[in-house]
Scaffold this active site. Sequence first.
Site, PDB file in Angstrom:
ATOM      1  CG  ASP A 143      -1.797   1.149   1.324  1.00 39.13           C
ATOM      2  OD1 ASP A 143      -1.691   2.168   1.037  1.00 39.13           O
ATOM      3  OD2 ASP A 143      -3.150   1.094   2.155  1.00 39.13           O
ATOM      4  CD  GLU A 246      -2.411 -12.809  -7.436  1.00 40.82           C
ATOM      5  OE1 GLU A 246      -1.456 -12.299  -6.186  1.00 40.82           O
ATOM      6  OE2 GLU A 246      -3.208 -14.081  -8.130  1.00 40.82           O
TER       7      GLU A 246
END
Lengths: 276, 555
Positions: A143, A246
């Site tokens: 993040d 991903e």
Amino acid sequence: MDWSTHYPAFVCPDQDMEAGQPRRMSKQVEIADVGCGFGGLLIALSPLFPDTLMIGMELRTQVLSYVTNRILALRSQHQPQPQSQTQQPSTDPSSLPSPSPPSSSFPPGPLQNISALRTNTMKHLPNYFHRHQLSHLFLCFPDPHFKARKHKARIVSAQLNAEYAFVVRPGGCVYTITDVEELAGWIVGHFSGRKVDGEEEGDDGEETVGGNGADKTKGVEELWERVSEQDLQSDPCVEVMREETEEGKKVSRHGGRKFVSVWRRREDPPWPDEVC
Amino acid sequence: MTTPPCHPFQKLCCISQSGDIHLLLVATGPHILSLDLKNGGIVSKWPNDAVQSAERQSLEELGNGIVDDDPPAKRRKPNLSKRQQDEQEDDSRDSSISVEFVSERAKGQRRKKKKAVEPVLPNVSHIIATLDGLRVVATTAEDKCIRVFELGSSGQLTLLSERHNDRDKFGDVYALPLHPSLEKATALPSKPQLQKTKPMKPSASELTVHTKGNLEALRQQKLQNASASKKTAPTFEHRLILGHVSLLTDLVVGTDPSNDSREYILTADRDEHIRVSRGIPQAHVIKNYCLGHTEFVSKLCTVPDLPQILISGGGEPSLRIYDWLRGTCVAAASLEEDLKHLISSSAFNGLISSGIRAVSCIQAMKVRDTDDLGDVIMIVVAFEGIPGISTYLFHPEKCLLKQDRQYVMDANVLDIVLLKESGLMLVSLDNVHSPLSTKEPTSHALAPAIRVFGLKLEKFDGEQQFGWVGYDPATGSHGTVHNGSFEDIASKLNQTLQSNDIRHEIELQSATKPNALYSPLGEFLYGLENLRKKSQGDGQEQEAEELAVTHPEER
């Protein structure tokens, strides 16, 4: 910490079940993927190190249950003999099928060496690994926490890099990848101790442990050295990190850039009294 | 009630300077007193009235009486610990060898609302002295100010420096030079102005942003004006030493028993960890963690005679004893039953504020037991909001920890100091709140603010053992104690501490919410329960699951 439910194929054979005691394992976890998301990295790494235990650590409960189910489903698909009637995917690790006696078919089947658990790694890393246990620690597409006031929540900081140095053995590496250039600079800055262009002073978390401007004392950066571009070329982990996660695939689809830096753990510095 | 209540003595600190000078430092509200432990008299008071009125004035001018209306404990409490390296002979005053650790306790919530209130002097939250007893460092809670005092040979306090810290940080430990150098202090403030001219550059493009939250953050970042007000760094020299992700609760310094030039920093946090790091300048090298607490670690204590031992207390409540250099727990005890026993024997039950049970104070000293077990450590434990103390004996050779005795007091215990040389124990009491409560004002007659105990060898359970004998100010009676009589000093201390010169009158405000655990003053005096994780977290981040505390060794 009871790892036997995570890696039933790696439980030591011929143990008496002692009440309250976790079963002994033949291996310990050496690779950790912090913020493993949907587990793409683990699944791709699994065949590269079939005898090494890997753990994915994920904060989000739903994501964790997804990745747990995914690993169990893949394991049963790859089961060589059709003895998979007991292997029902389950979200709760405690209700996993009890460890099957280590099969005569050594090495263990594919994907037996990967698992995932739910934890807040920033807080509880030392609860899972003892000193110098890990050879690889992955921080993939963390993040970015864009707001300056949130920078303390970033997964790379002078403070946390000291904790990574505790769990990663000398010679072991921390692998980082991000698509955010500013964060890449932040990561390099905090592992190398060098100020990076664009990093604003005065922000929270701007300081490096031990280092402050003209001060000559070394901070946490003395525990890390950057792995050269050349060495990265020959490291299959880097390719997996770029292409198999991903997030990595998503960034490729968007045509974004990926910034990789890998940091090798140095030996602990000598005590001042050992130098003189 | 005829007399308004006075601020209790929230912190005690004993100092031995070279020679035979023993002083007691006492913090009461915003004041620090130094007392001579030979005659019990007051040597010095800070701030004295002249200083005080000047400060009041400057406070009024400065802020026009505007302060945050956060309750005090919602702000960070600086947490102090310090060492002075062995440079005592070399009495160069400005030697910056001395390093002081400042770790911060903070609660995240800050409200922006401000209102004008009567300026009040900030309360002293911590006092600590250098090893040589020549310097004293004190912090205040509300304005997060760090003050360094010189302690004269007869105990006078002289303010040497003060540094204000307004950073909104927690979990980090900084090293500050004991004596701020003037040049550096003036050079630093110019920095923030330089950076204002830097062009604002958003750190991501839409290409790189994946989540809704990130998009929003980016939008705001773009909106943000380059001239947006920046948090300013402290204007004094400071260096980040180490950091925890969660709130720090205590810090002590340990010395390697086999190599006393090697020091370690031991830090505890609200997430059950105790971290052992090398000393400055290598605090980023983590030696190990001492794990096993299942609630916040509230207190750490080392024993001077047994440097390998670390005693820790937590919110379970429990007491754990570690060989901290190896990171192994050598003994542990749950104090849940002892605490229940202490509460039921205190005869105040019925009033108890529910949920309060954290260990608030640990003191330890080596005593020699009589049953041929070798060294014995006496551990004195106080709990938050409990009128009494519980003692434990630890035998290092046998790794045996056993409960010793309990001593009931007439008010909640705030702080304890042990004076090894004279075999005295001083216990400061909260004579403002009701026993067993951290918010209800007391209805009892005012208890003495401090109680003095002497160590006595006596028969207990059929064996000769050490125990504490309390000095009773009403009758003046005591027994014969181990190190002669302490009656004299006890009565003088009691007399001095009740005199009008040191009274700091306060108004006890009631708690803002009916179900609050603390009154505003109680929150300052106690506040440990705020460290406890709430059982039902709000939504996504369920802390409860993380409490499944694991231990890597148990693999």
